[in-house]
Structure formats: structure tokens, C-alpha cells
Design a protein around this motif. Structure first.
Motif, mmCIF file in Angstrom:
data_model
loop_
_atom_site.group_PDB
_atom_site.id
_atom_site.type_symbol
_atom_site.label_atom_id
_atom_site.label_comp_id
_atom_site.label_asym_id
_atom_site.label_seq_id
_atom_site.Cartn_x
_atom_site.Cartn_y
_atom_site.Cartn_z
ATOM 1 N N ASN A 170 45.637 50.960 -9.229
ATOM 2 C CA ASN A 170 44.697 50.583 -8.176
ATOM 3 C C ASN A 170 45.292 50.840 -6.794
ATOM 4 O OD1 ASN A 170 42.788 49.361 -6.515
ATOM 5 N ND2 ASN A 170 42.607 47.509 -7.755
ATOM 6 N N ILE A 171 46.495 50.331 -6.540
ATOM 7 C CA ILE A 171 47.064 50.466 -5.200
ATOM 8 C C ILE A 171 47.486 51.903 -4.908
ATOM 9 C CG2 ILE A 171 49.485 49.917 -5.731
ATOM 10 C CD1 ILE A 171 47.347 48.720 -2.691
ATOM 11 N N PHE A 172 47.839 52.666 -5.942
ATOM 12 C CA PHE A 172 48.100 54.100 -5.749
ATOM 13 C C PHE A 172 46.837 54.799 -5.251
ATOM 14 C CE2 PHE A 172 51.977 55.318 -8.616
ATOM 15 C CZ PHE A 172 52.812 54.622 -7.751
ATOM 16 N N GLN A 173 45.701 54.491 -5.875
ATOM 17 C CA GLN A 173 44.443 55.103 -5.463
ATOM 18 C C GLN A 173 44.093 54.699 -4.036
ATOM 19 O OE1 GLN A 173 40.425 55.379 -4.379
ATOM 20 N NE2 GLN A 173 41.221 53.375 -4.989
ATOM 21 N N VAL A 174 44.324 53.443 -3.684
ATOM 22 C CA VAL A 174 44.034 52.971 -2.325
ATOM 23 C C VAL A 174 44.898 53.711 -1.300
ATOM 24 C CG1 VAL A 174 44.130 50.987 -0.763
ATOM 25 C CG2 VAL A 174 43.284 50.682 -3.101
ATOM 26 N N TYR A 175 46.167 53.864 -1.610
ATOM 27 C CA TYR A 175 47.073 54.550 -0.683
ATOM 28 C C TYR A 175 46.677 56.023 -0.540
ATOM 29 C CZ TYR A 175 51.445 55.655 1.732
ATOM 30 O OH TYR A 175 52.387 56.053 2.660
ATOM 31 N N ASN A 176 46.274 56.657 -1.635
ATOM 32 C CA ASN A 176 45.792 58.036 -1.568
ATOM 33 C C ASN A 176 44.521 58.130 -0.727
ATOM 34 O OD1 ASN A 176 43.708 60.061 -3.330
ATOM 35 N ND2 ASN A 176 45.640 60.960 -2.649
ATOM 36 N N LEU A 177 43.624 57.167 -0.884
ATOM 37 C CA LEU A 177 42.394 57.133 -0.091
ATOM 38 C C LEU A 177 42.725 56.990 1.391
ATOM 39 C CD1 LEU A 177 39.323 56.901 0.231
ATOM 40 C CD2 LEU A 177 39.527 54.480 -0.365
ATOM 41 N N ILE A 199 55.494 45.066 -7.652
ATOM 42 C CA ILE A 199 54.146 45.594 -7.441
ATOM 43 C C ILE A 199 53.388 44.725 -6.437
ATOM 44 C CG2 ILE A 199 51.930 46.062 -8.557
ATOM 45 C CD1 ILE A 199 53.563 46.823 -11.088
ATOM 46 N N ILE A 200 53.587 43.411 -6.508
ATOM 47 C CA ILE A 200 52.985 42.526 -5.504
ATOM 48 C C ILE A 200 53.492 42.894 -4.110
ATOM 49 C CG2 ILE A 200 52.905 40.139 -4.645
ATOM 50 C CD1 ILE A 200 52.854 39.201 -7.550
ATOM 51 N N ARG A 201 54.787 43.141 -4.007
ATOM 52 C CA ARG A 201 55.364 43.571 -2.726
ATOM 53 C C ARG A 201 54.716 44.883 -2.270
ATOM 54 N NH1 ARG A 201 56.739 43.310 2.317
ATOM 55 N NH2 ARG A 201 57.518 45.359 2.915
ATOM 56 N N LEU A 202 54.531 45.818 -3.196
ATOM 57 C CA LEU A 202 53.936 47.112 -2.860
ATOM 58 C C LEU A 202 52.511 46.947 -2.342
ATOM 59 C CD1 LEU A 202 54.012 50.216 -2.881
ATOM 60 C CD2 LEU A 202 53.304 50.128 -5.294
ATOM 61 N N ILE A 203 51.714 46.110 -3.013
ATOM 62 C CA ILE A 203 50.332 45.883 -2.570
ATOM 63 C C ILE A 203 50.312 45.340 -1.142
ATOM 64 C CG2 ILE A 203 48.244 44.509 -2.968
ATOM 65 C CD1 ILE A 203 49.000 44.604 -6.006
ATOM 66 N N ASN A 204 51.175 44.375 -0.870
ATOM 67 C CA ASN A 204 51.219 43.796 0.475
ATOM 68 C C ASN A 204 51.768 44.773 1.502
ATOM 69 O OD1 ASN A 204 50.475 40.696 0.580
ATOM 70 N ND2 ASN A 204 51.480 41.042 -1.390
ATOM 71 N N ARG A 212 47.707 47.374 -14.803
ATOM 72 C CA ARG A 212 47.696 48.536 -13.917
ATOM 73 C C ARG A 212 47.187 48.273 -12.496
ATOM 74 N NH1 ARG A 212 46.061 53.831 -17.402
ATOM 75 N NH2 ARG A 212 43.996 52.882 -17.407
ATOM 76 N N GLN A 213 47.629 47.168 -11.924
ATOM 77 C CA GLN A 213 47.414 47.002 -10.495
ATOM 78 C C GLN A 213 48.072 48.153 -9.728
ATOM 79 O OE1 GLN A 213 48.351 44.453 -12.528
ATOM 80 N NE2 GLN A 213 47.204 42.591 -12.021
ATOM 81 N N GLU A 238 37.431 45.133 -11.298
ATOM 82 C CA GLU A 238 38.441 46.081 -11.799
ATOM 83 C C GLU A 238 39.034 45.559 -13.108
ATOM 84 O OE1 GLU A 238 39.980 48.913 -10.403
ATOM 85 O OE2 GLU A 238 39.265 48.972 -8.331
ATOM 86 N N GLN A 239 38.764 46.281 -14.187
ATOM 87 C CA GLN A 239 39.274 45.922 -15.520
ATOM 88 C C GLN A 239 39.903 47.184 -16.109
ATOM 89 O OE1 GLN A 239 39.096 42.717 -16.224
ATOM 90 N NE2 GLN A 239 37.732 42.222 -14.513
ATOM 91 N N ILE A 240 41.071 47.548 -15.587
ATOM 92 C CA ILE A 240 41.588 48.902 -15.765
ATOM 93 C C ILE A 240 42.854 48.958 -16.614
ATOM 94 C CG2 ILE A 240 40.504 49.689 -13.631
ATOM 95 C CD1 ILE A 240 43.172 49.429 -12.197
ATOM 96 N N SER A 241 43.006 48.003 -17.504
ATOM 97 C CA SER A 241 44.165 48.002 -18.394
ATOM 98 C C SER A 241 44.235 49.288 -19.213
ATOM 99 C CB SER A 241 44.100 46.812 -19.352
ATOM 100 O OG SER A 241 44.106 45.590 -18.652
ATOM 101 N N THR A 242 45.443 49.684 -19.569
ATOM 102 C CA THR A 242 45.622 50.829 -20.447
ATOM 103 C C THR A 242 44.868 50.581 -21.754
ATOM 104 O OG1 THR A 242 47.846 51.072 -19.536
ATOM 105 C CG2 THR A 242 47.328 52.323 -21.529
#
Length: 397
Positions: free
Chosen positions: A143-150, A183-188, A139-140, A228-232
Motif C-alpha cells: 500500500n505505502i509503496f503504491q502511495v509513494y509511487n503515486l 513499516i509503521i515508521r515508513l508509513i509515517n 502487505r501494508q 484495503e484487504q490486500i493480504s497475500t
């Protein structure tokens, strides 16, 4: 003051005074520091109770400093309650040293990233780290969804109370794993937008560490504040990276899954940040019928984040991968409950951001993680395997 308050330990009083003289005093900062020295051990009530005694104690200190008075007041009264005074002092100085070491390691990582990737980050910001194999269940994406919302919140309210934070990612994906590479592309993509926005400057940064490997991990693990250890829940077999973070004083932000369960048990769940659905919650939700459109429509800000995948706010360079990720969430059931756990994850992130401001409370949590990491020694693991699985006995050589 200690001699008067507790009947002995004049040398400790002298040591406190000498230590206090190394500070730059003002009456205001002295009062705050005196209060903080009480607050470290949750004794705000002592400070309030004996506040009326301050004036006489300050006179006894002969103006050395209000900090000296604060320490002496604390030590004297704690002595009356039977606490080991020397241990009290040692703990305070140990917490300071742990904090300072963490800052030193963060500065080393800052320098490495500046030299290798040309990016500058704030060493005094929270270092929130997720470095591991890129997989949907890890679930990276959450993480990046939360960052973008922030980021969107900071844009709307630049003056919001917020501790500067640097989100650090590191991952590799299998060559044929299209979604993981997306997802790597999205993070970058998000990193490029945030890091290029002068409106938020040092408040928020995102770094995707290039070519994550052991030699880079050696710099990242000691520098991390949050692991961050946020696996389902129910998907992570165990995990070992979280143990390395724990040993280096990082606090775990995670679901109650895999080795997070043991980490929370050893260090105390109050010294970690556990969030999200448990395995039984997910099982119950599946039986009831999980519809990702419910959180999508009802969790504040989530719809805007998800829709950014397809409304042009973000760019997958024409690959179509963002639309596929959107489809996985909205049309194909959100298999890993990214949307289902989003609200609790975001809430926990805000709690972390607020609690990091309390240096001594945070440092105590760091210390409890480090001190309770012994269970994860390979010696203990091999011994258990030998006794419980291999059924062999040790041989003296």
C-alpha cells in the motif's frame, strides 16, 4: 409529460417538476443532469435515440427546467418498457441519500483527526482505508509503496487527471516485531513528506491514525470509501474487518482470499475491486521460480520506490530497518509477493480513482454491498456452528 408519455401518473410528473425547481438551472447543466439520470441505469442509448424529441418535450414542460424534462423523458420511455416508475425515482433518491450520509461520516472523521492529530484532510477526497494488525502478509508495505509511487507521479505531472485521495492507515505491532514497526515508521515517513509538500496540497494525503482502537474504528468504518484487504493470497484465514467495512458501504479492494471471496460472491465481483495473484497463481510461480528482480527491473517506477529505502530519499532515523526491508524484498525472495503484485495493484488503484467520479455508479456499488452484507450476521454464523460443528439444537425459552 409523464401523463403524455405513459398515459398516467400525473402526480409523479408534478413531483418531478417540484424537485427540479429546487435546482439552480442552466441549459447546459440540465442536459448533463438529464443524461446522468439516464446513465444511472446504463441507458445512454435511450437518450441518444430520443434526443430529437427533446425540443418538443421542453416545450411541454413550459420552461420549468431541462432537468424536469430529462427526468420526464426518462420516466416516460422507461414506462413504455415496463419498469416500475416509482421504484426508479426511489432508487435515484436513495443513491443520493447514501452518498450524502457517507459524506457526513467523512466530515465527522475529518473533525476527529483535526482535533486529535492536528491534520486537515479533504472530506470530498476518496478515503482509502487500511486498518488492521500490522503484519508483513497483510502487505501494508504494498500500500505505502503504491502511495509513494503515486506521489512521485503527481510531482512529475501536477496536472494529471486525478481524484483527490486520502490514504488512512491504522495498526499496531507486537513489541518484538521489528520489521512491522519499521513499516509503521515508513508509513509515517512517507506521510510527513507528502503532507508537507505544498505542490500537491489537497490532491494527496496520508494519515496514520494514532492508537487505533475500537472507539476510533467506530468513526473510521462509516467514513471509508475503500476497504484495503490486500493480504497475500492464501495467507489470510478469514478476516472480519472487511465485513464491517462492507456493511458501512465501503468497496473492497482486495485479493481473492479469506472472506473477500465471500464478499465478492455476495455483493458481486463487479461491485468490488479484486486484483493480484490467486493462490494457484502463486503456487505455479513458486514452482517455476519467483525472482523479485523481474518486477523490480520491468515494472515502471517500482525500482525507484524500492531503492528509496536505501538511497537516502527516506529516513529510518539510523535504525537500519529500511535496509533490512530492502533485503527482505531483493535478497531474501520477497516472501509475500509485494513486488509481484505491485503492477496489478497500482492499475486497480487507478481504476478506482477514475470510477469514483461517477457518483451514481459508485453509490449503486455501495448500496449493493450494504444490502448483501446480511450473510455475515453473527446469527447466521452461530446457527451454522450449531448445526455443522457443535451438533446442537436450538431450545425455546
Amino acid at each position: 409529460v409523464v401523463m403524455i408519455a405513459s398515459g398516467n401518473l400525473f402526480t409523479i410528473c408534478l413531483s418531478i417538476a417540484l424537485h427540479a425547481m429546487s435546482y439552480n438551472f442552466s441549459s447546459g447543466s440540465g442536459d448533463a443532469l438529464a443524461y446522468d439520470s439516464l446513465k444511472i441505469y446504463g441507458e445512454e442509448s435511450y437518450y441518444a435515440k430520443y434526443e430529437s424529441d427533446q425540443l418538443s418535450i421542453y416545450r411541454l414542460c413550459n420552461g420549468i427546467s431541462t432537468l424536469c424534462a430529462g427526468f420526464a423523458l426518462y420516466i416516460g420511455y422507461r414506462a413504455a418498457y415496463g419498469m416500475d416508475i416509482l421504484m426508479c425515482l426511489v432508487q435515484i433518491f436513495v443513491l443520493d441519500r447514501i452518498w450524502d450520509i457517507k459524506i457526513e461520516k467523512k466530515k465527522e472523521l475529518v473533525e476527529y483527526l483535526r482535533e486529535t492529530q492536528g491534520i486537515d484532510i479533504n472530506p470530498n477526497s476518496i478515503f482509502d482505508v487500511q486498518v488492521k494488525r500490522l503484519h508483513e502478509y497483510k502487505r501494508q508495505l504494498l500500500n505505502i509503496f503504491q502511495v509513494y509511487n503515486l506521489y512521485q507521479q503527481l510531482k512529475q505531472n501536477p496536472s494529471m487527471d486525478f481524484t483527490p485521495t486520502t490514504y488512512i492507515f491504522g495498526a499496531k505491532a507486537a513489541p518484538g516485531y521489528k520489521v512491522a514497526k519499521g513499516i509503521i515508521r515508513l508509513i509515517n515517513d512517507v506521510a510527513q513528506i507528502i503532507n508537507g509538500d505544498n505542490d500537491i496540497k489537497d490532491k494527496l494525503k496520508v494519515v496514520f491514525v494514532e492508537n487505533y482502537r475500537v472507539t476510533v474504528a467506530e468513526k473510521i468504518f462509516p467514513a471509508a470509501d475503500i476497504s484495503e484487504q490486500i493480504s497475500t493470497a492464501g495467507k489470510e484465514a478469514s478476516g472480519t474487518g472487511n465485513m464491517k467495512f462492507m456493511l458501512n458501504g465501503a468497496l473492497t479492494l482486495g485479493t481473492l482470499d479469506g472472506a473477500n471471496v465471500e464478499i465478492a460472491k455476495e455483493a458481486g465481483e463487479g461491485n468490488e475491486y479484486i486484483f493480484g495473484m490467486r493462490v494457484e497463481d502463486i503456487d505455479a510461480l513458486i514452482k517455476k521460480g519467483y525472482d523479485p528482480r523481474f518486477p523490480y527491473n520491468n515494472v515502471s517506477g517500482l525500482k525507484q520506490v524500492v531503492d528509496a529505502l536505501i538511497d537516502g530519499s527516506l529516513s529510518d532515523l539510523g535504525s537500519g530497518i529500511y535496509r533490512e526491508i530492502h533485503s527482505l524484498l531483493m535478497e531474501r525472495g520477497d516472501q509475500y509477493f509485494v513486488l509481484g503484485d505491485f503492477e496489478d495493484y497500482r492499475k486497480t488503484q487507478r481504476t478506482i480513482n477514475r470510477e469514483y467520479k461517477d457518483k451514481y455508479s459508485w453509490a449503486k456499488k455501495m448500496l449493493k454491498n450494504i444490502a448483501n452484507a446480511g450473510k455475515f450476521s453473527s446469527d447466521r454464523t452461530i446457527l451454522e456452528y450449531a448445526n455443522e460443528i457443535w451438533n446442537i439444537k436450538e431450545a425455546k425459552i
